[in-house]
Design a protein around this motif. Structure first.
Motif, short mmCIF file in Angstrom:
data_model
loop_
_atom_site.label_atom_id
_atom_site.label_comp_id
_atom_site.label_asym_id
_atom_site.label_seq_id
_atom_site.Cartn_x
_atom_site.Cartn_y
_atom_site.Cartn_z
N GLY A 18 44.48 3.60 12.97
CA GLY A 18 45.12 2.78 13.99
C GLY A 18 46.63 2.88 14.01
N LEU A 38 46.89 7.58 16.23
CA LEU A 38 46.69 7.46 17.68
C LEU A 38 47.15 8.71 18.43
CD1 LEU A 38 47.79 3.75 18.26
CD2 LEU A 38 45.47 4.68 18.34
N SER A 46 50.96 1.36 24.43
CA SER A 46 49.88 1.11 23.49
C SER A 46 50.42 0.75 22.11
CB SER A 46 48.99 2.34 23.39
OG SER A 46 48.07 2.20 22.35
N LEU A 47 51.45 1.47 21.67
CA LEU A 47 52.03 1.21 20.35
C LEU A 47 52.69 -0.17 20.31
CD1 LEU A 47 53.54 4.70 19.50
CD2 LEU A 47 51.51 3.63 18.51
N SER A 67 51.90 -2.80 22.17
CA SER A 67 50.87 -3.84 22.19
C SER A 67 50.20 -3.94 20.83
CB SER A 67 49.84 -3.57 23.28
OG SER A 67 49.17 -2.37 23.06
N GLN A 68 50.04 -2.79 20.15
CA GLN A 68 49.47 -2.80 18.81
C GLN A 68 50.42 -3.51 17.83
OE1 GLN A 68 48.87 1.06 17.14
NE2 GLN A 68 47.45 0.33 15.60
N ALA A 106 50.18 -7.23 18.40
CA ALA A 106 48.95 -7.75 17.80
C ALA A 106 49.11 -7.89 16.29
CB ALA A 106 47.77 -6.85 18.13
N SER A 107 49.75 -6.90 15.67
CA SER A 107 49.99 -6.96 14.22
C SER A 107 50.91 -8.12 13.87
CB SER A 107 50.61 -5.66 13.72
OG SER A 107 49.73 -4.60 13.89
#
Length: 176
Positions: A5, A10, A56-57, A59-60, A63-64
């Motif tokens: 992840g 990715l 995407s990175l 948003s990741q 989330a982290s």
């Protein structure tokens, strides 16, 4: 671990999927070699950077950060309160209050508008100005209403709903 992840993982998955698409849609070996070569050439010229991957990175990462904040709050909630407000810090360093005292590190964050977590707790709303029920008042007025409402609520032995007490405090301050 950190590989699954992660950004590198990715990007490799993205490029391998693109190469698989090229392989599946190429009718001849010659066409496959040509499309693979041009894809890899173009990707290398951009240092294998994918603009759509940035979102995407991020948003990741968000989330982290949310998971980390949640874990921090759980840790604070389970940590025993061994320190006193009067400065039980190791060497009088900066405390959680930023007051130079060791302080209570498990204190709830104060609202930036009414300057207290107590009103938010009594009303069962989240911390911070976004959840503050007094944002329609100026900060100084909000603080006066908050003090008056909490005092009235505590005097009445918590028999009444805090929302009613707050509304009465707002009305009494508006009359003045």
């Amino acid at each position: 671990g950190s590989w699954e992840g992660g950004a590198c993982h990715l990007m490799i998955m993205y490029h391998s999927n693109k190469l698989l698409q090229i392989r599946m849609h190429s009718m001849t070996k010659k066409l496959l070699l040509f499309r693979t070569y041009t894809y890899l050439r173009d990707a290398e010229s951009r240092s294998f950077y994918i603009p759509t991957m940035t979102e995407s990175l991020y948003s990741q990462l968000a989330a982290s950060n949310a998971k980390l904040a949640d874990l921090s709050l759980k840790l604070l909630a389970t940590t025993p309160n061994n320190r006193k407000d009067s400065g039980g810090g190791s060497s009088g360093g900066r405390g959680a209050n930023g007051d130079g005292k060791g302080g209570n590190r498990t204190k709830k964050p104060k609202c930036s508008h009414c300057k207290t977590p107590q009103l938010h707790d009594l009303l069962k709303v989240g911390p911070g100005k976004g959840s503050c029920p007094l944002t329609n008042h100026r900060m100084s007025t909000a603080q006066k209403i908050e003090v008056q409402a909490i005092e009235a609520y505590e005097k009445e032995s918590e028999d009444r709903d805090m929302k009613e007490v707050l509304k009465e405090a707002e009305e009494s301050l508006q009359e003045e």
